[in-house]
Design an enzyme around this catalytic site. Structure first.
Site, short mmCIF file in Angstrom:
data_model
loop_
_atom_site.label_atom_id
_atom_site.label_comp_id
_atom_site.label_asym_id
_atom_site.label_seq_id
_atom_site.Cartn_x
_atom_site.Cartn_y
_atom_site.Cartn_z
N HIS A 1 -13.22 3.62 53.96
CA HIS A 1 -12.41 4.29 54.69
C HIS A 1 -13.96 5.70 54.33
CE1 HIS A 1 -12.35 6.29 50.65
NE2 HIS A 1 -11.39 4.95 49.89
N GLU B 1 -6.92 -0.55 46.49
CA GLU B 1 -8.07 -0.23 45.38
C GLU B 1 -8.07 -1.32 44.35
OE1 GLU B 1 -11.46 0.01 44.71
OE2 GLU B 1 -11.73 1.62 45.43
#
Length: 187
Positions: free
Chosen positions: A9, A79
């Protein structure tokens, strides 16, 4: 041969400040949105049999701006859970624990290297089954994608610490003579 394309990202305020960000669901910064739009040109002309993405807004928005249609939101692509270290920088953590290393110690109240490795092994197993239909994209985060790269080539999760991965970059996993290899990294 089909590839697994890793898409990290774009920038957030916390990634720009080097703050550990796992479950805090941040938006992309204006620079992160520009980075994600720039990925669109780099991915132009590619088709994907599947696009798996982290459930976090920063990953989903990156996919959208990059022109990718997410086919599966996969919690296993979230994550690394930094637990008690969420929002802190490595320098701040080292002030309290000078010898701390995420890659070998994990995070108190969060995930161990083995736990995230197991989670990303599941992602890779799912992605590998989809490769028969063509390329597969995984849109996610820095540390989890570094572990993904390490696990693809049969290294322990801690080896991800040797694979730098910048925001809004592309990497590719594939095969050479039927062996899993890293084809491109951090481009």
């Amino acid at each position: 041969m089909a590839e697994i394309v890793l898409v990290r990202h774009g920038h957030t305020e916390w990634s720009a400040a080097h703050r550990h960000t796992s479950y805090t669901d941040l938006d992309l910064s204006p620079d992160g949105e520009r980075q994600a739009r720039d990925l669109r040109d780099r991915l132009a002309g590619r088709t994907f049999a599947a696009v798996l993405a982290s459930p976090r807004r920063r990953a989903l928005r990156t996919a959208e701006l990059a022109g990718l249609t997410v086919t599966t939101v996969d919690d296993d692509l979230a994550e690394w859970d930094y637990g008690d270290y969420e929002g802190r920088t490595t320098a701040e953590i080292h002030a309290d624990r000078p010898d701390w290393n995420l890659w070998t110690d994990g995070a108190p109240g969060g995930e161990t290297p083995d736990r995230i490795g197991t989670r990303l092994d599941r992602v890779l197993a799912r992605a590998a089954t989809l490769l028969a239909g063509g390329d597969v994209a995984l849109v996610a985060h820095g540390h989890c994608l570094r572990v993904t790269g390490a696990r693809w080539i049969a290294l322990p999760p801690a080896a991800g610490g040797r694979l730098r991965l910048d925001t809004a970059t592309l990497s590719a996993l594939g095969h050479e003579h039927s062996r899993p290899v890293i084809l491109r990294w951090n481009t």
